[in-house]
Scaffold this motif. Structure first.
Motif, PDB file in Angstrom:
ATOM      1  N   LEU A  41       0.902  -1.562  -0.386  1.00  0.00           N
ATOM      2  CA  LEU A  41       0.011  -0.011   0.030  1.00  0.00           C
ATOM      3  C   LEU A  41       0.782   1.440   0.183  1.00  0.00           C
ATOM      4  N   VAL A  42       2.049   1.289   0.628  1.00  0.00           N
ATOM      5  CA  VAL A  42       2.602   2.942   0.682  1.00  0.00           C
ATOM      6  C   VAL A  42       3.475   2.477  -0.634  1.00  0.00           C
ATOM      7  N   ILE A  43       3.672   1.962  -1.173  1.00  0.00           N
ATOM      8  CA  ILE A  43       4.541   1.593  -2.092  1.00  0.00           C
ATOM      9  C   ILE A  43       3.449   1.943  -3.535  1.00  0.00           C
ATOM     10  N   LEU A  44       2.312   2.029  -3.688  1.00  0.00           N
ATOM     11  CA  LEU A  44       0.427   2.056  -4.925  1.00  0.00           C
ATOM     12  C   LEU A  44       0.932   3.697  -3.730  1.00  0.00           C
ATOM     13  N   LEU A  45       0.959   4.673  -2.104  1.00  0.00           N
ATOM     14  CA  LEU A  45       0.080   5.546  -2.183  1.00  0.00           C
ATOM     15  C   LEU A  45       1.733   6.934  -2.798  1.00  0.00           C
ATOM     16  N   THR A  46       2.847   6.238  -2.533  1.00  0.00           N
ATOM     17  CA  THR A  46       3.622   7.247  -3.683  1.00  0.00           C
ATOM     18  C   THR A  46       3.960   7.097  -4.883  1.00  0.00           C
ATOM     19  N   THR A  47       3.332   5.961  -5.895  1.00  0.00           N
ATOM     20  CA  THR A  47       3.355   6.046  -7.123  1.00  0.00           C
ATOM     21  C   THR A  47       2.533   6.607  -7.297  1.00  0.00           C
ATOM     22  N   GLY A  48       3.476   7.624  -8.821  1.00  0.00           N
ATOM     23  CA  GLY A  48       2.906   8.923  -9.393  1.00  0.00           C
ATOM     24  C   GLY A  48       2.781   8.803 -10.993  1.00  0.00           C
ATOM     25  N   THR A  49       2.677   9.661 -11.648  1.00  0.00           N
ATOM     26  CA  THR A  49       2.703  10.079 -13.278  1.00  0.00           C
ATOM     27  C   THR A  49       3.905   8.791 -13.532  1.00  0.00           C
ATOM     28  N   GLY A  50       3.762   8.221 -14.439  1.00  0.00           N
ATOM     29  CA  GLY A  50       4.879   7.301 -15.744  1.00  0.00           C
ATOM     30  C   GLY A  50       5.274   6.498 -14.757  1.00  0.00           C
ATOM     31  N   GLY A  51       4.954   5.972 -13.322  1.00  0.00           N
ATOM     32  CA  GLY A  51       5.834   4.966 -12.226  1.00  0.00           C
ATOM     33  C   GLY A  51       4.661   3.830 -12.494  1.00  0.00           C
ATOM     34  N   VAL A  52       5.357   2.985 -13.653  1.00  0.00           N
ATOM     35  CA  VAL A  52       4.382   2.026 -14.278  1.00  0.00           C
ATOM     36  C   VAL A  52       4.880   1.148 -13.505  1.00  0.00           C
ATOM     37  N   ALA A  53       6.665   0.742 -13.244  1.00  0.00           N
ATOM     38  CA  ALA A  53       6.665  -0.368 -13.075  1.00  0.00           C
ATOM     39  C   ALA A  53       6.823  -0.344 -11.146  1.00  0.00           C
ATOM     40  N   GLN A  54       7.224   0.810 -10.829  1.00  0.00           N
ATOM     41  CA  GLN A  54       6.764   0.715  -9.056  1.00  0.00           C
ATOM     42  C   GLN A  54       4.901   0.590  -9.520  1.00  0.00           C
ATOM     43  N   PHE A  55       4.272   1.382 -10.114  1.00  0.00           N
ATOM     44  CA  PHE A  55       2.863   0.281  -9.687  1.00  0.00           C
ATOM     45  C   PHE A  55       2.425  -0.931  -9.647  1.00  0.00           C
ATOM     46  N   ILE A  56       3.290  -1.831 -10.453  1.00  0.00           N
ATOM     47  CA  ILE A  56       3.295  -3.770 -11.126  1.00  0.00           C
ATOM     48  C   ILE A  56       3.575  -3.858  -9.629  1.00  0.00           C
ATOM     49  N   VAL A  57       4.465  -3.274  -9.439  1.00  0.00           N
ATOM     50  CA  VAL A  57       5.488  -4.012  -8.066  1.00  0.00           C
ATOM     51  C   VAL A  57       4.227  -3.931  -7.292  1.00  0.00           C
ATOM     52  N   GLY A  58       3.654  -2.434  -6.527  1.00  0.00           N
ATOM     53  CA  GLY A  58       2.783  -1.989  -5.685  1.00  0.00           C
ATOM     54  C   GLY A  58       1.902  -3.511  -6.022  1.00  0.00           C
TER      55      GLY A  58
END
Length: 403
Positions: free
Chosen positions: A300-317
């Motif tokens: 949830l912290v990873i998703l909360l801190t994901t922004g525009t263009g953060g595709v890889a981070q969103f997929i990890v979350g």
């Protein structure tokens, strides 16, 4: 099969402003003679349908346990397939959200409760020494449907439209479940596999913790367990119901890539069920649940801190959230049987599943309301994080009171 509805919502993003064929892929026309899906089909309105489908399952899971004692498992699962497939077929003729609530929400939701509840509980009873692993495998097959069916559904949509896809898949489900339900065998009462030794008391008598539903409801442990289930399932259902639009809104990715994210979520969800179920046999159910709650907060912290263009981070979350959601669903069939006995687990697990239904009501609706009022998913992630912390507290309390 909510993926058909998700696909409709994706098309809303892609082709808003077109004629009455707006919900169909480019170049695809609705076949004559079939009802048009409703014009008010959006991600927000579909969350209502999804919520109903996830909420009514315990009704038939509980009643199916009683029916099984009278008629046997074959007819319980057959009835589930008839309800589910019939709901899918009828959804192909829906022309409004209320109609989808009845056909998909009630029809498919009640049918799922019959087929899902009994097959999982029957499987767990056959393997009293490996309840976590078998519960994980059984629930993973449910999760894998989100990976296997969407390509078929998308092909049908591209060739014939959403309505026709519902009809074809509905007929297929009635036939497939109807035929294979006749091969199911009921687990004999007090079944023990070769080499398995049930726990014995000091005097040598076999210990029995079998409780009926009334005795279970009188046990304070039940309430800790059901609220743990609700706390953990909240975030999983919240994200599952909105995975595609969430991915597009947060990162700006296109609908095609967002659809891939949904498949990634489903894969990790299924894997989490098997792995966590197996680990719970070795390290204990609550230990695995504690680890899942902690990992859920990380996701949830990873998703909360994901922004525009953060595709890889969103997929990890999303992948982490899929594992955690899967862990919860894989552990709970065996967890319930461990605590209240296998004899009445069909009914007891159906009642326990009310925790999942509550999460199915709250998760999608909360994320929809937060998004509408704030224009962001951040508040929903924070609420889910708070419930994960509550889940940790309940798990620790369970350990303290039962050891």
């Amino acid at each position: 099969m909510s993926k058909l509805l998700d696909r409709a919502a994706e098309l809303d993003i892609e082709v808003t402003g077109m004629s009455h064929d707006w919900f169909l892929p480019a170049g695809c026309k609705q076949k004559s003679g079939h009802a048009m899906p409703p014009r008010d089909l959006t991600s927000a309105s579909l969350s209502i349908v999804y919520t109903v489908a996830n909420s009514v399952g315990p009704i038939t899971m509980i009643s199916g346990g009683y029916i099984n004692d009278k008629l046997g498992p074959r007819w319980v699962v057959f009835a589930g397939g008839l309800l589910f497939g019939g709901g899918m077929l009828a959804s192909g003729f829906a022309t409004s959200i209320p109609m989808l609530v009845v056909t998909y929400g009630l029809g498919c939701g009640l049918g799922m409760g019959l087929a899902y509840g009994y097959t999982i509980n029957n499987s767990v009873k056959f393997f009293p020494d490996k309840r976590g692993l078998i519960g994980g495998i059984a629930t993973a097959t449910y999760g894998l449907s989100s990976v296997l069916v969407p390509p078929v559904a998308n092909l049908l949509i591209s060739r014939a439209g959403i309505s026709q896809a519902f009809i074809v898949l509905g007929i297929a489900f009635v036939l497939i479940v109807g035929v294979f339900s006749q091969f199911i065998l009921k687990c004999p009462e007090n079944y023990c596999p070769a080499g398995y030794q049930p726990k014995a008391a000091q005097g040598g008598a076999v210990l029995s913790n079998d409780k009926n539903w009334r005795e279970m409801l009188a046990d304070p442990t039940f309430y800790m367990m059901i609220f743990m289930l609700m706390c953990g399932a909240f975030s999983g259902l919240m994200i599952t119901s909105q995975a595609s639009p969430m991915a597009q809104s947060i990162t700006g990715m296109g609908a095609g890539l967002a659809a891939m994210v949904v498949s990634v979520l489903a894969l990790f969800n299924a894997a989490g069920r098997v792995v966590a179920g197996s680990l719970s046999d070795r390290f204990g159910r609550v230990t695995v649940l504690l680890a899942a709650f902690l990992l859920e907060i990380v996701g949830l912290v990873i998703l909360l801190t994901t922004g525009t263009g953060g595709v890889a981070q969103f997929i990890v979350g999303v992948s982490i959230m899929g594992i955690c959601f899967g862990a919860l669903m894989g552990v709970y069939p065996g967890f319930t049987a461990d605590q209240f006995g296998a004899k009445n687990n069909s009914v007891n697990y159906g009642i326990m599943f009310i925790g999942f239904a509550l999460a199915g009501c709250l998760g999608p609706s909360v994320v929809g309301k937060v998004l509408t009022s704030t224009g962001s998913y951040s508040g929903a992630f924070l609420i889910a994080g708070g419930l994960a912390v509550l889940g940790i507290v309940l798990a620790l309390l369970y350990q303290k009171t039962t050891n």
